[in-house]
Enzyme design. Structure first.
Site, PDB file in Angstrom:
ATOM      1  N   LEU A 150       0.809  -1.221   0.000  1.00 56.26           N
ATOM      2  CA  LEU A 150       0.000   0.000   0.000  1.00 56.26           C
ATOM      3  C   LEU A 150       0.842   1.271   0.000  1.00 56.26           C
ATOM      4  O   LEU A 150       1.891   1.339   0.633  1.00 56.26           O
ATOM      5  CB  LEU A 150      -0.926   0.005   1.219  1.00 56.26           C
ATOM      6  CG  LEU A 150      -1.895  -1.180   1.303  1.00 56.26           C
ATOM      7  CD1 LEU A 150      -2.782  -1.054   2.542  1.00 56.26           C
ATOM      8  CD2 LEU A 150      -2.748  -1.308   0.048  1.00 56.26           C
ATOM      9  N   HIS A 183      -3.491   4.272  -2.425  1.00 49.71           N
ATOM     10  CA  HIS A 183      -4.460   3.353  -1.823  1.00 49.71           C
ATOM     11  C   HIS A 183      -5.129   4.012  -0.606  1.00 49.71           C
ATOM     12  O   HIS A 183      -6.341   3.925  -0.426  1.00 49.71           O
ATOM     13  CB  HIS A 183      -3.763   2.071  -1.332  1.00 49.71           C
ATOM     14  CG  HIS A 183      -3.146   1.238  -2.409  1.00 49.71           C
ATOM     15  ND1 HIS A 183      -1.793   1.051  -2.518  1.00 49.71           N
ATOM     16  CD2 HIS A 183      -3.697   0.514  -3.411  1.00 49.71           C
ATOM     17  CE1 HIS A 183      -1.534   0.250  -3.532  1.00 49.71           C
ATOM     18  NE2 HIS A 183      -2.663  -0.095  -4.104  1.00 49.71           N
ATOM     19  N   GLY A 228      -9.384   3.282  -8.203  1.00 53.15           N
ATOM     20  CA  GLY A 228      -8.591   4.433  -8.623  1.00 53.15           C
ATOM     21  C   GLY A 228      -8.724   4.723 -10.114  1.00 53.15           C
ATOM     22  O   GLY A 228      -8.749   3.815 -10.936  1.00 53.15           O
ATOM     23  N   GLU A 229      -8.765   6.017 -10.436  1.00 51.51           N
ATOM     24  CA  GLU A 229      -8.731   6.425 -11.852  1.00 51.51           C
ATOM     25  C   GLU A 229      -7.379   6.099 -12.480  1.00 51.51           C
ATOM     26  O   GLU A 229      -7.234   6.120 -13.685  1.00 51.51           O
ATOM     27  CB  GLU A 229      -8.984   7.928 -11.963  1.00 51.51           C
ATOM     28  CG  GLU A 229     -10.415   8.304 -11.711  1.00 51.51           C
ATOM     29  CD  GLU A 229     -10.663   9.789 -11.887  1.00 51.51           C
ATOM     30  OE1 GLU A 229      -9.683  10.572 -11.917  1.00 51.51           O
ATOM     31  OE2 GLU A 229     -11.845  10.163 -11.995  1.00 51.51           O
ATOM     32  N   MET A 289       1.620   7.179  -8.239  1.00 49.09           N
ATOM     33  CA  MET A 289       2.055   6.143  -7.289  1.00 49.09           C
ATOM     34  C   MET A 289       1.579   4.782  -7.769  1.00 49.09           C
ATOM     35  O   MET A 289       0.473   4.646  -8.289  1.00 49.09           O
ATOM     36  CB  MET A 289       1.486   6.431  -5.910  1.00 49.09           C
ATOM     37  CG  MET A 289       2.114   7.628  -5.266  1.00 49.09           C
ATOM     38  SD  MET A 289       1.574   7.763  -3.553  1.00 49.09           S
ATOM     39  CE  MET A 289       2.347   9.299  -3.127  1.00 49.09           C
ATOM     40  N   ARG A 316       4.247  -1.004  -8.250  1.00 49.34           N
ATOM     41  CA  ARG A 316       5.314  -1.446  -9.158  1.00 49.34           C
ATOM     42  C   ARG A 316       6.450  -0.423  -9.273  1.00 49.34           C
ATOM     43  O   ARG A 316       7.502  -0.756  -9.807  1.00 49.34           O
ATOM     44  CB  ARG A 316       4.750  -1.765 -10.542  1.00 49.34           C
ATOM     45  CG  ARG A 316       3.897  -3.024 -10.558  1.00 49.34           C
ATOM     46  CD  ARG A 316       3.531  -3.448 -11.965  1.00 49.34           C
ATOM     47  NE  ARG A 316       2.949  -4.774 -12.000  1.00 49.34           N
ATOM     48  CZ  ARG A 316       1.633  -5.047 -12.046  1.00 49.34           C
ATOM     49  NH1 ARG A 316       0.769  -4.037 -12.068  1.00 49.34           N
ATOM     50  NH2 ARG A 316       1.195  -6.283 -12.067  1.00 49.34           N
TER      51      ARG A 316
HETATM   52  P1  AMP Z   1      -3.741  -2.307  -6.833  1.00 49.60           P
HETATM   53  O1  AMP Z   1      -3.298  -2.631  -5.454  1.00 49.60           O
HETATM   54  O2  AMP Z   1      -2.667  -1.845  -7.734  1.00 49.60           O
HETATM   55  O3  AMP Z   1      -4.630  -3.377  -7.426  1.00 49.60           O
HETATM   56  O4  AMP Z   1      -4.688  -1.047  -6.671  1.00 49.60           O
HETATM   57  C1  AMP Z   1      -5.787  -1.059  -5.803  1.00 49.60           C
HETATM   58  C2  AMP Z   1      -6.622   0.157  -6.049  1.00 49.60           C
HETATM   59  O5  AMP Z   1      -5.849   1.326  -5.822  1.00 49.60           O
HETATM   60  C3  AMP Z   1      -7.127   0.235  -7.496  1.00 49.60           C
HETATM   61  O6  AMP Z   1      -8.456   0.726  -7.480  1.00 49.60           O
HETATM   62  C4  AMP Z   1      -6.183   1.214  -8.111  1.00 49.60           C
HETATM   63  O7  AMP Z   1      -6.723   1.897  -9.211  1.00 49.60           O
HETATM   64  C5  AMP Z   1      -5.932   2.157  -6.949  1.00 49.60           C
HETATM   65  N1  AMP Z   1      -4.690   2.903  -7.126  1.00 49.60           N
HETATM   66  C6  AMP Z   1      -3.463   2.414  -7.453  1.00 49.60           C
HETATM   67  N2  AMP Z   1      -2.567   3.417  -7.572  1.00 49.60           N
HETATM   68  C7  AMP Z   1      -3.248   4.563  -7.297  1.00 49.60           C
HETATM   69  C8  AMP Z   1      -2.885   5.953  -7.247  1.00 49.60           C
HETATM   70  N3  AMP Z   1      -1.643   6.365  -7.518  1.00 49.60           N
HETATM   71  N4  AMP Z   1      -3.832   6.844  -6.940  1.00 49.60           N
HETATM   72  C9  AMP Z   1      -5.118   6.463  -6.670  1.00 49.60           C
HETATM   73  N5  AMP Z   1      -5.524   5.175  -6.697  1.00 49.60           N
HETATM   74  C10 AMP Z   1      -4.600   4.242  -7.008  1.00 49.60           C
END
Ligand code: AMP
Length: 295
Positions: free
Chosen positions: A44, A48, A158-159, A195, A198
């Site tokens: 996170l 997140h 997230g967008e 952010m 990765r």
């Molecule tokens: P992930 O853990 O990468 O599957 O992401 C979980 C959630 O966090 C998803 O809805 C992503 O779109 C969101 N997310 C990832 N990076 C960002 C960011 N930099 N800003 C806002 N939301 C994010």
């Protein structure tokens, strides 16, 4: 409107099974509380955590899931080396007043004999759908399960993963899942890079190169919003700018309609510039809103 979280900076309660999650959520629902849900794969960061804040604005209790979903990774992708740091994540979640952490195992999510795939057509075609075959089926399948498990009133995505957000909006509409999907704005580091869990893979020089991605998208938005209507030229210049900055592997750089994701040839409705690139071994995606200029 929101009621105070049950936990503040103490440890966030954690459940690992569907039954335990349902139990906890049922107690809240029976008390008339609204549930917000933020599905993640962990590792996170502030992006997140901003979604947790956002969910809290729309709900009385916030559940966060951490599940690295094997079904959304291709065979040659980074499932094995994807960062996993549950204890650290749990501590971060406590700082934003998360009420419950749901961290199921792969066996809990996909027990022996699991045979169902959820597939969304249309918005999943092209962009990441073209370069990551099976990815959105994996996302749609796990999110369908998570939403049915958590029975939340709202779920925040997230967008940053714009195509995923639109896919999930379509999914709940088509399957009559009674959870409202809300988009959380992309959170960036001070240098502009969106952010991402990765980003941890990037070396310092690679990170410098990666900054050309948000810089180029920002410039394209400026040019388009200033009224440049030769969209092909804007895309060509964008690709050239990425190349020049050392981003030689551009998977896609496109202008798409913000609702349908259809290619845009004339900018008359809200649109999005979207890109996926590779810097070294790391795949990065980003996108930005484009508002049509008044003509
Ligand atoms: P992930 O853990 O990468 O599957 O992401 C979980 C959630 O966090 C998803 O809805 C992503 O779109 C969101 N997310 C990832 N990076 C960002 C960011 N930099 N800003 C806002 N939301 C994010």
């Amino acid at each position: 409107m929101t009621k105070k979280a049950e936990t503040d900076t103490t440890t966030v309660p954690q459940v690992e099974t569907v039954a335990a999650l349902r139990d906890r959520v049922a107690t809240w629902r029976n008390a008339g509380l609204r549930i917000g849900f933020v599905p993640t794969m962990g590792a996170l960061h502030q992006g997140h955590l901003s979604l947790v804040d956002y969910a809290r604005d729309h709900a009385d209790r916030v559940v966060v899931s951490i599940f690295v979903n094997p079904k959304q990774f291709g065979p040659s992708e980074d499932f094995d080396r994807y960062p996993r740091q549950l204890a650290e994540d749990r501590a971060k979640l406590a700082t934003v007043g998360t009420d419950l952490l749901y961290a199921p195992s792969v066996a809990e999510m996909y027990p022996e004999g699991f045979s169902t795939t959820v597939s969304v057509a249309g918005v999943t075609e092209g962009l990441c759908g073209a370069s990551r075959p099976g990815h959105f089926d994996g996302v749609a399948t796990v999110v369908t399960k998570l939403l049915l498990q958590a029975q939340a009133d709202v779920a925040v995505f997230g967008e940053k993963d714009y195509q995923q957000y639109l896919t999930l909006k379509r999914l709940v509409q088509d399957l009559d899942i009674p959870t409202r999907i809300l988009p959380g704005p992309t959170v960036r580091d001070a240098d502009g890079l969106a952010m991402s869990s990765r980003n941890a893979y990037l070396s310092a020089p690679e990170r410098e190169i990666a900054l050309a991605l948000p810089r180029t998208l920002t410039r394209m938005v400026e040019v388009l919003e200033a009224g440049q209507d030769d969209i092909d030229a804007v895309l060509r210049q964008g690709r050239a700018a990425l190349q020049e900055a050392g981003i030689t592997q551009v998977e896609y750089l496109e202008l798409r309609d913000a609702e349908t994701l259809r290619p845009v040839t004339r900018l008359t409705a809200p649109a999005r510039v979207l890109a996926a690139v590779r810097v070294g071994q790391t795949r990065l995606i980003d996108n930005m809103a484009v508002t049509p200029p008044r003509r």
